[in-house]
Motif scaffolding. Structure first.
Motif, PDB file in Angstrom:
ATOM      1  N   GLY A   1     -10.296 -18.695  54.730  1.00  0.00           N
ATOM      2  CA  GLY A   1      -9.790 -19.019  56.053  1.00  0.00           C
ATOM      3  C   GLY A   1     -10.182 -20.410  56.495  1.00  0.00           C
ATOM      4  O   GLY A   1      -9.378 -21.156  57.065  1.00  0.00           O
ATOM      5  N   GLN A   2     -11.422 -20.796  56.215  1.00  0.00           N
ATOM      6  CA  GLN A   2     -11.892 -22.125  56.561  1.00  0.00           C
ATOM      7  C   GLN A   2     -11.192 -23.210  55.748  1.00  0.00           C
ATOM      8  O   GLN A   2     -11.139 -24.366  56.162  1.00  0.00           O
ATOM      9  N   ALA A   3     -10.625 -22.825  54.610  1.00  0.00           N
ATOM     10  CA  ALA A   3      -9.857 -23.752  53.782  1.00  0.00           C
ATOM     11  C   ALA A   3      -8.372 -23.709  54.110  1.00  0.00           C
ATOM     12  O   ALA A   3      -7.557 -24.333  53.420  1.00  0.00           O
ATOM     13  N   GLY A   4      -7.988 -22.947  55.140  1.00  0.00           N
ATOM     14  CA  GLY A   4      -6.594 -22.871  55.563  1.00  0.00           C
ATOM     15  C   GLY A   4      -5.752 -21.909  54.754  1.00  0.00           C
ATOM     16  O   GLY A   4      -4.526 -22.013  54.716  1.00  0.00           O
ATOM     17  N   ILE A   5      -6.401 -20.937  54.127  1.00  0.00           N
ATOM     18  CA  ILE A   5      -5.699 -19.946  53.303  1.00  0.00           C
ATOM     19  C   ILE A   5      -5.873 -18.575  53.936  1.00  0.00           C
ATOM     20  O   ILE A   5      -7.003 -18.130  54.184  1.00  0.00           O
ATOM     21  N   ALA A   6      -4.777 -17.892  54.220  1.00  0.00           N
ATOM     22  CA  ALA A   6      -4.836 -16.546  54.788  1.00  0.00           C
ATOM     23  C   ALA A   6      -5.221 -15.541  53.712  1.00  0.00           C
ATOM     24  O   ALA A   6      -5.038 -15.785  52.512  1.00  0.00           O
ATOM     25  N   SER A   7      -5.757 -14.415  54.140  1.00  0.00           N
ATOM     26  CA  SER A   7      -6.090 -13.363  53.187  1.00  0.00           C
ATOM     27  C   SER A   7      -5.982 -11.989  53.834  1.00  0.00           C
ATOM     28  O   SER A   7      -6.094 -11.852  55.062  1.00  0.00           O
ATOM     29  N   VAL A   8      -5.752 -11.004  52.994  1.00  0.00           N
ATOM     30  CA  VAL A   8      -5.772  -9.603  53.407  1.00  0.00           C
ATOM     31  C   VAL A   8      -6.691  -8.852  52.462  1.00  0.00           C
ATOM     32  O   VAL A   8      -6.583  -8.985  51.244  1.00  0.00           O
ATOM     33  N   ARG A   9      -7.604  -8.094  53.019  1.00  0.00           N
ATOM     34  CA  ARG A   9      -8.439  -7.198  52.232  1.00  0.00           C
ATOM     35  C   ARG A   9      -8.364  -5.824  52.888  1.00  0.00           C
ATOM     36  O   ARG A   9      -8.081  -5.733  54.096  1.00  0.00           O
ATOM     37  N   PHE A  10      -8.589  -4.773  52.138  1.00  0.00           N
ATOM     38  CA  PHE A  10      -8.330  -3.444  52.693  1.00  0.00           C
ATOM     39  C   PHE A  10      -9.286  -2.401  52.131  1.00  0.00           C
ATOM     40  O   PHE A  10      -9.845  -2.562  51.046  1.00  0.00           O
ATOM     41  N   ASP A  11      -9.474  -1.349  52.896  1.00  0.00           N
ATOM     42  CA  ASP A  11     -10.196  -0.183  52.406  1.00  0.00           C
ATOM     43  C   ASP A  11      -9.230   0.630  51.552  1.00  0.00           C
ATOM     44  O   ASP A  11      -8.153   1.026  52.031  1.00  0.00           O
ATOM     45  N   LYS A  12      -9.599   0.885  50.321  1.00  0.00           N
ATOM     46  CA  LYS A  12      -8.754   1.717  49.470  1.00  0.00           C
ATOM     47  C   LYS A  12      -8.576   3.104  50.088  1.00  0.00           C
ATOM     48  O   LYS A  12      -9.421   3.561  50.859  1.00  0.00           O
ATOM     49  N   ARG A  13      -7.503   3.759  49.724  1.00  0.00           N
ATOM     50  CA  ARG A  13      -7.269   5.095  50.266  1.00  0.00           C
ATOM     51  C   ARG A  13      -8.478   5.991  49.973  1.00  0.00           C
ATOM     52  O   ARG A  13      -9.043   5.979  48.874  1.00  0.00           O
ATOM     53  N   GLY A  14      -8.890   6.710  50.989  1.00  0.00           N
ATOM     54  CA  GLY A  14     -10.055   7.576  50.860  1.00  0.00           C
ATOM     55  C   GLY A  14     -11.361   6.916  51.239  1.00  0.00           C
ATOM     56  O   GLY A  14     -12.388   7.578  51.331  1.00  0.00           O
TER      57      GLY A  14
END
Length: 323
Positions: A90-103
């Motif tokens: 984010g500080q480098a200007g790049i968006a990201s998505v991270r997620f909790d796996k199902r369960g």
């Protein structure tokens, strides 16, 4: 990897470059979710402020009960490795998505029973996230990053939903069954070692095994065997050769869960891939220069920062490959 954490417990019971200038404003998490037929998979979106579209990276956590931030429920404390990684992007200007796996975590409601879970379930979820991000008008190029077991998930998902770039972070090259053999070698008494080999051979052949000794139940309980069968079908060094995107292979030389030989094997399978070997970085992406006690403590220490070279060179690679 799921088995790596379990095996550690079992053994115990048995005897590139960009400016480092920070963003003008902090990049904070926003809620994002993937809707599936069995429930929502909850995630966090880091979206830097921008007048136009941004590249985005889907981050996939490692095995077992590892959440979107890189923390595992059975372990004391939090290391927040994947959260730190997202923040550095984010500080480098790049968006990201991270997620909790199902369960896991906030995605608990999307769980199927352990007996019904398959490795392909995680792959399909990752591919669905990629499809959703590609359709989102806020984003330009899409990349995928997988940590540990997540590396193989990323490779398989990218075969279904092609991406601009893939990052394998502490990702194994060998089949998970072979890695487990290596991990347990010399750690089990001879009769149990022989039984372990029988079980692994059966699972690799696509068969479940009914007479699992009590000492090995944590690894090979009946409800997890179908998942292991599905996982053992895939070998990362074979799957990575099926991709056409830019690839960065990253490994730390203080990783006690995935050794440096795995990086070499992946590079041999994809000679055109870029590589980054970070000196004194361990599996949770922290710098370790002490003994095993410091190694283990790092898994639950949120104050320990992300390895600086990792953030610098990873973001450099992304800025070069993504538009």
């Amino acid at each position: 990897m799921r088995l790596l954490i379990s095996a550690i417990a079992l053994m115990a019971s048995l005897s590139f470059c960009v400016s480092s200038k920070a963003a003008e404003q902090p990049v904070v998490d926003q809620d994002i979710a993937l809707v599936t037929t069995t429930g929502k998979i909850a995630g966090s979106l880091q979206l830097p402020s921008s007048a136009g579209k941004l590249p985005v990276v889907l981050i996939i956590a490692g095995s077992g009960p590892t959440d979107r931030d890189g923390n595992s429920a059975p372990l004391k404390g939090k290391n927040n490795s994947l959260k730190m990684l997202a923040e550095s992007m984010g500080q480098a200007g790049i968006a990201s998505v991270r997620f909790d796996k199902r369960g896991i975590g906030a995605s608990a409601s999307a769980a199927t029973s352990e007996a019904d879970l398959r490795f392909e379930t995680y792959v399909q979820d990752a591919a669905a996230w990629l499809k959703m991000l590609k359709a989102d008008k806020r984003f330009s190029d899409v990349a995928i990053l997988g940590h540990s077991e997540g590396s193989l998930i990323a490779m398989l998902a990218a075969q279904q939903e092609p991406v601009k770039a893939l990052i394998s972070l502490a990702g194994p090259a060998k089949n998970a069954a072979d890695l487990l053999r290596q991990q347990l070698q010399g750690k089990l008494p001879p009769p149990l070692a022989a039984k372990n080999e029988e079980i692994l051979a059966a699972l690799q052949a696509g068969k479940t095994y009914t007479e699992v000794p009590a000492e090995l139940k944590s690894l090979y309980r009946d409800s997890v065997q179908p998942y292991l069968v599905s996982w053992f079908r895939y070998t990362p060094e074979k799957e990575i050769g099926k991709l056409t995107c830019a690839i960065l292979l990253v490994q730390g030389d203080k990783d006690v869960q995935v050794d440096v030989a795995q990086l070499s094997a992946l590079k041999q399978a994809r000679p055109d891939a870029s590589t980054l070997l970070v000196h004194e970085m361990n599996h949770v992406l922290k710098i370790i220069n002490g003994d095993m006690a410091q190694q283990m403590a790092s898994y639950g220490d949120p104050a320990l920062p992300l390895a600086p070279e990792l953030a610098l060179k990873l973001n450099g690679f992304l800025r070069e490959k993504l538009k």
